[in-house]
Design a protein around this motif. Structure first.
Motif, PDB file in Angstrom:
ATOM      1  N   MET A 251       0.327  -1.348   0.153  1.00  0.00           N
ATOM      2  CA  MET A 251      -0.282   0.241   0.110  1.00  0.00           C
ATOM      3  C   MET A 251       1.034   1.103  -0.212  1.00  0.00           C
ATOM      4  SD  MET A 251      -3.112   1.846  -0.210  1.00  0.00           S
ATOM      5  CE  MET A 251      -4.021   0.441   0.196  1.00  0.00           C
ATOM      6  N   THR A 252       0.488   2.168  -0.545  1.00  0.00           N
ATOM      7  CA  THR A 252       0.966   3.429  -0.961  1.00  0.00           C
ATOM      8  C   THR A 252       0.993   4.423   0.121  1.00  0.00           C
ATOM      9  OG1 THR A 252       1.334   3.699  -3.485  1.00  0.00           O
ATOM     10  CG2 THR A 252       1.658   6.147  -1.816  1.00  0.00           C
ATOM     11  N   TYR A 253       1.665   4.812   1.088  1.00  0.00           N
ATOM     12  CA  TYR A 253       1.063   5.455   2.757  1.00  0.00           C
ATOM     13  C   TYR A 253       1.322   7.607   2.144  1.00  0.00           C
ATOM     14  CZ  TYR A 253       0.380   0.958   5.044  1.00  0.00           C
ATOM     15  OH  TYR A 253      -0.488   0.222   4.998  1.00  0.00           O
ATOM     16  N   ARG A 254       0.603   7.566   3.160  1.00  0.00           N
ATOM     17  CA  ARG A 254       1.159   9.609   2.294  1.00  0.00           C
ATOM     18  C   ARG A 254       1.541   9.453   4.553  1.00  0.00           C
ATOM     19  NH1 ARG A 254      -0.446  11.664  -2.448  1.00  0.00           N
ATOM     20  NH2 ARG A 254       0.409  10.520  -3.573  1.00  0.00           N
TER      21      ARG A 254
ATOM     22  N   ARG B 102      -5.217  -2.974  -5.877  1.00  0.00           N
ATOM     23  CA  ARG B 102      -4.610  -2.458  -7.067  1.00  0.00           C
ATOM     24  C   ARG B 102      -4.048  -1.593  -7.060  1.00  0.00           C
ATOM     25  NH1 ARG B 102      -9.097  -6.651  -8.252  1.00  0.00           N
ATOM     26  NH2 ARG B 102      -8.345  -8.857  -7.824  1.00  0.00           N
ATOM     27  N   THR B 103      -4.569  -0.445  -7.113  1.00  0.00           N
ATOM     28  CA  THR B 103      -4.397   0.753  -7.449  1.00  0.00           C
ATOM     29  C   THR B 103      -3.482   1.776  -7.199  1.00  0.00           C
ATOM     30  OG1 THR B 103      -6.326   1.025  -8.721  1.00  0.00           O
ATOM     31  CG2 THR B 103      -6.051   3.197  -8.907  1.00  0.00           C
ATOM     32  N   TYR B 104      -3.600   1.086  -5.242  1.00  0.00           N
ATOM     33  CA  TYR B 104      -3.093   2.052  -4.691  1.00  0.00           C
ATOM     34  C   TYR B 104      -2.213   1.112  -3.885  1.00  0.00           C
ATOM     35  CZ  TYR B 104      -6.345   5.895  -5.187  1.00  0.00           C
ATOM     36  OH  TYR B 104      -6.553   7.779  -5.297  1.00  0.00           O
ATOM     37  N   SER B 105      -1.287   0.407  -4.820  1.00  0.00           N
ATOM     38  CA  SER B 105      -0.741  -0.739  -4.110  1.00  0.00           C
ATOM     39  C   SER B 105       0.539  -1.375  -4.715  1.00  0.00           C
ATOM     40  CB  SER B 105      -1.447  -2.228  -3.398  1.00  0.00           C
ATOM     41  OG  SER B 105      -2.517  -1.647  -2.222  1.00  0.00           O
ATOM     42  N   PRO B 106       1.176  -0.889  -5.594  1.00  0.00           N
ATOM     43  CA  PRO B 106       1.276   0.957  -4.680  1.00  0.00           C
ATOM     44  C   PRO B 106       0.445   1.483  -5.715  1.00  0.00           C
ATOM     45  CG  PRO B 106       3.130   0.167  -5.695  1.00  0.00           C
ATOM     46  CD  PRO B 106       2.355  -0.981  -5.975  1.00  0.00           C
ATOM     47  N   LEU B 107       0.414   2.869  -5.451  1.00  0.00           N
ATOM     48  CA  LEU B 107       0.635   3.899  -6.956  1.00  0.00           C
ATOM     49  C   LEU B 107       0.974   4.089  -7.896  1.00  0.00           C
ATOM     50  CD1 LEU B 107      -1.968   6.190  -7.183  1.00  0.00           C
ATOM     51  CD2 LEU B 107      -0.151   7.975  -6.250  1.00  0.00           C
ATOM     52  N   GLN B 108       0.312   4.180  -8.884  1.00  0.00           N
ATOM     53  CA  GLN B 108       1.503   4.328 -10.155  1.00  0.00           C
ATOM     54  C   GLN B 108       1.218   6.572 -10.635  1.00  0.00           C
ATOM     55  OE1 GLN B 108       1.211   2.587 -14.017  1.00  0.00           O
ATOM     56  NE2 GLN B 108       3.148   3.253 -14.900  1.00  0.00           N
ATOM     57  N   PRO B 109       1.570   7.138 -10.301  1.00  0.00           N
ATOM     58  CA  PRO B 109       1.790   8.114  -9.860  1.00  0.00           C
ATOM     59  C   PRO B 109       0.983   8.516 -12.099  1.00  0.00           C
ATOM     60  CG  PRO B 109       3.305   8.596  -9.051  1.00  0.00           C
ATOM     61  CD  PRO B 109       2.963   7.048  -9.263  1.00  0.00           C
ATOM     62  N   LEU B 110       0.026   9.268 -12.263  1.00  0.00           N
ATOM     63  CA  LEU B 110      -0.324   9.671 -13.191  1.00  0.00           C
ATOM     64  C   LEU B 110       0.585  10.120 -14.038  1.00  0.00           C
ATOM     65  CD1 LEU B 110      -3.725  11.529 -13.104  1.00  0.00           C
ATOM     66  CD2 LEU B 110      -3.226   8.985 -14.277  1.00  0.00           C
ATOM     67  N   THR B 111       1.281  10.419 -15.266  1.00  0.00           N
ATOM     68  CA  THR B 111       2.121  10.902 -16.193  1.00  0.00           C
ATOM     69  C   THR B 111       1.591  12.942 -16.903  1.00  0.00           C
ATOM     70  OG1 THR B 111       2.205  10.117 -18.149  1.00  0.00           O
ATOM     71  CG2 THR B 111       3.145   9.194 -17.418  1.00  0.00           C
TER      72      THR B 111
END
Length: 466
Positions: A52-55, A336-345
């Motif tokens: 998971m992506t964390y902030r 799936r989307t946030y594990s991890p996040l692939q940021p938008l280009t």
């Protein structure tokens, strides 16, 4: 700037200014050192654990995917006359979410017909308290709307504040919010609910005492309220909750404010943003067939919804993105989307802005299925009616003329689907225009007008007078 409808493409400089640190932030804040992987996964692929992506924007390590507890699964009550939360399914969803890294749970006294806090508390209490953060709200807008003012409003609001501690089975609230400021009479109502009632001072003292760890507000509506709360409120906000998605970034409707402005004002003050309605109440997962084709041509293995979640999560000053995940498949897709996040280009960001402009051409009703309009005193299933209409818009089954070559097919699809999705006694023709629902709608929809318009369309289909 605020509700400006300028449709120019975002420049490379603007994009880098807004998005710049997102890639590095996502990589550096992902658990187990797995920030460098790709989230480009099939909708049927295994749900990753431990990635998971964390902030870390408030001193807490918060999962980028937050659980919005507005839409818990419901089931018929014992008397068969109403609905109640399906606690067994809630427990299953919460257990799965926590096992896969979700640790932020957002509720309110108003959600799920008043049952959300209790159901959320039961599910979370089965886990160690240090494994999750609880967010809930001072939802005193209806107290204000009922005519309470001054001391009477203060006493009722303090009572509302104290009740969730027992329901949530906790002695402190991690993230506490003034709920939907900006609605109703705008500045006048905000002052009544926040200041004239004494609740601003009261909640700041509760924060000092540690019963509230972080204090914020959620915003809908009058931008003057948003600006006042940031510039003149005298309250040092720990976070602010805003509506942000790729449609509302520059194409907000009604009295809502373009998210580009809201996020920009928070980012320049370094106030973390909590994101609500990343899917516009599900509308960005149920887009027009032409839009689905456009998205699938680019990324066949991604769900339509994942585009919206990547958009919301790619901004570096976003703390968490809330999703009201009623079904396990929704939870799994978002994980799936946030594990991890692939940021938008930069190119993908521009592509979604083009998509938003295309979507703005389709006449859907901006209903987010929040249920604030419910219950209707005349039994109308307001969200059900509006969502069926939107579904038919997106499938090309709303026609302007009976001479259209698809008239018979579209007529049958609308009428048969309407009767199947909304019981006859709960359809739009039973609306008498009492307007009780209007003041509760955070999207500022003129609900009776929309119901009457839809009912007129239904009658024209039935009488074949279109």
């Amino acid at each position: 700037m605020k509700n400006d409808k300028d449709k120019k493409q975002i420049s490379r400089r603007d994009f880098l200014k807004v998005m710049g640190a997102a890639g590095a932030a996502a990589a550096g804040m992902t658990a187990c050192g797995s920030g460098g992987g790709s989230s480009r996964q099939s909708a049927n692929s295994e749900v990753p654990a431990g990635s998971m992506t964390y902030r870390d924007l408030t001193g807490d390590t918060v999962s980028l995917l937050g659980y919005g507890c507005m839409r818990w699964p419901m089931k018929p009550s014992a008397d068969g006359k109403s609905e109640t939360v399906d606690q067994e399914r809630v427990n299953e969803l919460v257990d799965y979410a926590i096992a896969h890294g979700v640790n932020y749970f957002d509720t309110s006294p108003l959600y799920c017909q008043g049952f959300s806090e209790e159901a959320t508390g039961i599910a979370l209490d089965r886990h160690p308290r240090d494994k999750y953060f609880i967010a809930t709200k001072l939802s005193n807008q209806r107290l204000y709307g009922s005519g309470l003012r001054g001391k009477a409003l203060e006493e009722a609001s303090i009572g509302m504040y104290r009740e969730p501690f027992e329901r949530l089975r906790t002695d402190y609230i991690d993230y506490y919010l003034f709920h939907i400021l900006g609605m109703g009479n705008g500045l006048e109502e905000m002052r009544g609910r926040v200041y004239d009632s004494g609740m601003a001072d009261f909640l700041m003292k509760e924060r000092e005492a540690g019963r509230i760890r972080k204090l914020g507000f959620s915003f809908h509506g009058d931008v003057r309220v948003f600006d006042y709360m940031l510039q003149e409120s005298g309250i040092p906000w720990d976070f602010v909750q805003i509506q942000l998605n790729y449609s509302d970034w520059r194409h907000a409707t009604g009295i809502n404010v373009n998210a580009e402005y809201l996020y920009g004002e928070l980012a320049k003050r370094r106030i973390p943003a909590v994101i609500m309605e990343p899917l516009l109440g599900g509308r960005l997962s149920k887009v027009h067939d032409h839009v689905v084709t456009k998205l699938k041509q680019r990324e066949p293995d991604r769900s339509v919804a994942s585009w919206a979640f990547r958009f919301a999560g790619s901004f570096p000053d976003v703390l968490t993105v809330l999703s009201g995940m009623t079904y396990m498949e929704h939870l799994q897709d978002n994980l799936r989307t946030y594990s991890p996040l692939q940021p938008l280009t930069q190119e993908e960001f521009a592509f979604l802005q083009e998509t938003a402009e295309l979507m703005a051409q389709y006449p859907t009703v901006p209903c987010n299925e929040c249920q604030y309009c419910m219950p209707c005193p005349y039994g109308i299933d307001i969200p059900g009616v509006l969502l069926h209409y939107n579904k038919c818009v997106n499938e090309g089954n709303i026609l302007a003329s009976g001479r259209d070559t698809r008239y018979r097919e579209a007529r049958r699809a609308f009428l048969v689907g309407y009767d199947r999705s909304v019981p006859k006694l709960r359809q739009a023709n039973h609306c008498i225009g009492c307007n009780q629902c209007v003041s509760h709608c955070p999207q500022s929809i003129d609900i009776p007008a929309e119901l009457h318009r839809i009912d007129d369309y239904v009658e024209s289909l039935k009488q074949e007078t279109l």
